[in-house]
Design a protein around this motif. Structure first.
Motif, short mmCIF file in Angstrom:
data_model
loop_
_atom_site.label_atom_id
_atom_site.label_comp_id
_atom_site.label_asym_id
_atom_site.label_seq_id
_atom_site.Cartn_x
_atom_site.Cartn_y
_atom_site.Cartn_z
N GLU A 56 0.80 -1.23 0.00
CA GLU A 56 0.00 0.00 0.00
C GLU A 56 0.83 1.27 0.00
OE1 GLU A 56 -3.34 2.29 2.78
OE2 GLU A 56 -2.76 0.22 3.25
N ARG A 57 1.87 1.33 0.83
CA ARG A 57 2.64 2.57 0.94
C ARG A 57 3.30 2.95 -0.38
NH1 ARG A 57 5.14 -1.50 3.88
NH2 ARG A 57 7.35 -1.96 3.53
N VAL A 58 3.62 1.95 -1.19
CA VAL A 58 4.26 2.21 -2.48
C VAL A 58 3.22 2.52 -3.55
CG1 VAL A 58 5.94 1.40 -4.16
CG2 VAL A 58 6.10 0.63 -1.79
N ARG A 59 2.12 1.78 -3.53
CA ARG A 59 1.08 2.05 -4.53
C ARG A 59 0.52 3.46 -4.37
NH1 ARG A 59 -3.21 -0.60 -3.82
NH2 ARG A 59 -2.73 -1.73 -1.89
N GLU A 60 0.34 3.90 -3.12
CA GLU A 60 -0.14 5.27 -2.92
C GLU A 60 0.90 6.29 -3.36
OE1 GLU A 60 -2.03 8.38 0.34
OE2 GLU A 60 -1.63 6.32 0.98
N THR A 61 2.17 6.00 -3.08
CA THR A 61 3.23 6.91 -3.54
C THR A 61 3.20 7.00 -5.06
OG1 THR A 61 4.65 6.44 -1.63
CG2 THR A 61 5.73 7.28 -3.62
N ALA A 62 3.09 5.86 -5.74
CA ALA A 62 3.04 5.86 -7.20
C ALA A 62 1.89 6.73 -7.71
CB ALA A 62 2.91 4.44 -7.73
N ALA A 63 0.73 6.59 -7.10
CA ALA A 63 -0.42 7.39 -7.52
C ALA A 63 -0.18 8.87 -7.31
CB ALA A 63 -1.67 6.94 -6.76
N ARG A 64 0.43 9.22 -6.18
CA ARG A 64 0.64 10.63 -5.86
C ARG A 64 1.72 11.27 -6.72
NH1 ARG A 64 -1.55 12.92 -1.33
NH2 ARG A 64 -2.98 11.56 -0.17
N ILE A 65 2.63 10.47 -7.28
CA ILE A 65 3.66 11.07 -8.15
C ILE A 65 3.24 11.00 -9.63
CG2 ILE A 65 5.54 10.65 -6.52
CD1 ILE A 65 6.40 8.27 -8.24
N GLY A 66 1.99 10.59 -9.86
CA GLY A 66 1.47 10.66 -11.22
C GLY A 66 1.37 9.35 -11.95
N ALA A 67 1.46 8.22 -11.23
CA ALA A 67 1.39 6.91 -11.89
C ALA A 67 0.34 6.02 -11.22
CB ALA A 67 2.76 6.25 -11.88
N PRO A 68 -0.92 6.44 -11.22
CA PRO A 68 -1.96 5.65 -10.55
C PRO A 68 -2.19 4.29 -11.20
CG PRO A 68 -2.96 7.38 -11.88
CD PRO A 68 -1.48 7.65 -11.87
#
Length: 201
Positions: A56-68
Motif C-alpha cells: 500500500e505505501r508504495v502504490r499510494e506513492t506511485a499514484a501521488r507522483i502521477g502513476a496511478p
C-alpha cells in the motif's frame, strides 16, 4: 534506458523507526506530502511506463507522483525482515548490534527473514525483464532495500557503502543494453524540497 527509482514516502512505521519489511503499512501524512512534492519532477521526466511494489505505501506513492495505473509486481516488495518486523531499530541494536549491522551490510539475515542474495535475485530479475522492452524512462516505485539491491547488482555498490534511501526520493540509473558501456548512476536520493542524510531504514 533510464530507470527512475522512487522510494515510497514516509510510512507510519518509518515515523517511529520500526522495520517494516513486507508488512503492509500505510503512508503517514508526512509521507503523503513528500510524495506530492515529487510529482512535478516525475511529470517533467515523462515516464514511458511505471511499475510498483504491490504494498500500500508504495502504490499510494506511485499514484501521488502521477502513476496511478502503475503495474503492481509482488517481487518488488521490500526484503522480508522476519522476526524483526515491527521492531524498532533501537531495540534491535540494543539486543544484537552486530546482527543489525550485518543485515544493513547485506551479509546477515534476521531470524526468520529473507537472505540478501535471494532478495537481490528477485529484484534484479524484475529489472532485467523490464529492460527487455524498450523504454526511455521506466518509473519504478519501490522500497529503500530494493533500490540498494539494484545499485549493488547493476553498479557494484555494496549495501554497506550506501546510506539509507530517503523517503519519496528519486534515484536514476542509466542501463546500457549490450553496447559495451557500463551502467551509470545519474542521480541519488534527490528530493525537490530538502536533503535527507538521516533517512530511516
Amino acid at each position: 534506458m533510464r530507470i527512475l527509482l522512487v522510494r515510497h514516502g514516509q510510512s507510519q512505521w518509518n515515523a517511529t523507526h520500526r522495520l517494516q519489511g513486507q508488512a503492509d503499512i500505510a503512508l503517514s501524512e508526512t509521507g503523503r506530502s513528500q510524495a506530492d512534492a515529487l510529482r512535478t519532477t516525475i511529470d517533467g521526466l515523462k515516464p514511458c511506463r511505471a511499475i510498483t511494489s504491490d504494498l500500500e505505501r508504495v502504490r499510494e506513492t506511485a499514484a501521488r507522483i502521477g502513476a496511478p495505473d502503475a503495474t503492481p509486481i509482488r517481487d518488488l516488495r521490500e526484503i522480508d525482515v522476519g522476526d524483526w518486523t515491527g521492531r524498532t531499530t533501537t531495540d534491535i541494536i540494543a539486543e544484537d548490534e552486530t546482527a543489525y549491522l550485518a543485515w544493513r551490510a547485506g551479509t546477515g539475515t534476521p531470524p526468520g527473514g529473507e537472505p540478501w542474495e535471494a532478495f537481490a535475485d528477485r529484484v534484479t530479475a524484475v529489472i532485467r525483464s523490464e529492460a527487455e522492452t524498450p523504454c526511455t524512462n521506466l518509473l519504478v516505485a519501490c522500497h529503500g532495500g530494493v533500490i540498494r539491491a539494484i545499485l549493488q547488482r547493476f553498479l557494484d555498490l555494496q549495501p554497506a557503502s550506501i546510506i539509507p534511501v530517503a523517503p519519496a526520493s528519486l534515484t536514476a540509473m542509466r542501463l546500457e543494453n549490450g553496447n559495451g558501456k557500463p551502467h551509470r548512476l545519474e542521480l541519488f536520493n534527490y528530493r525537490p524540497t530538502s536533503l535527507d542524510f538521516g533517512a530511516p531504514d
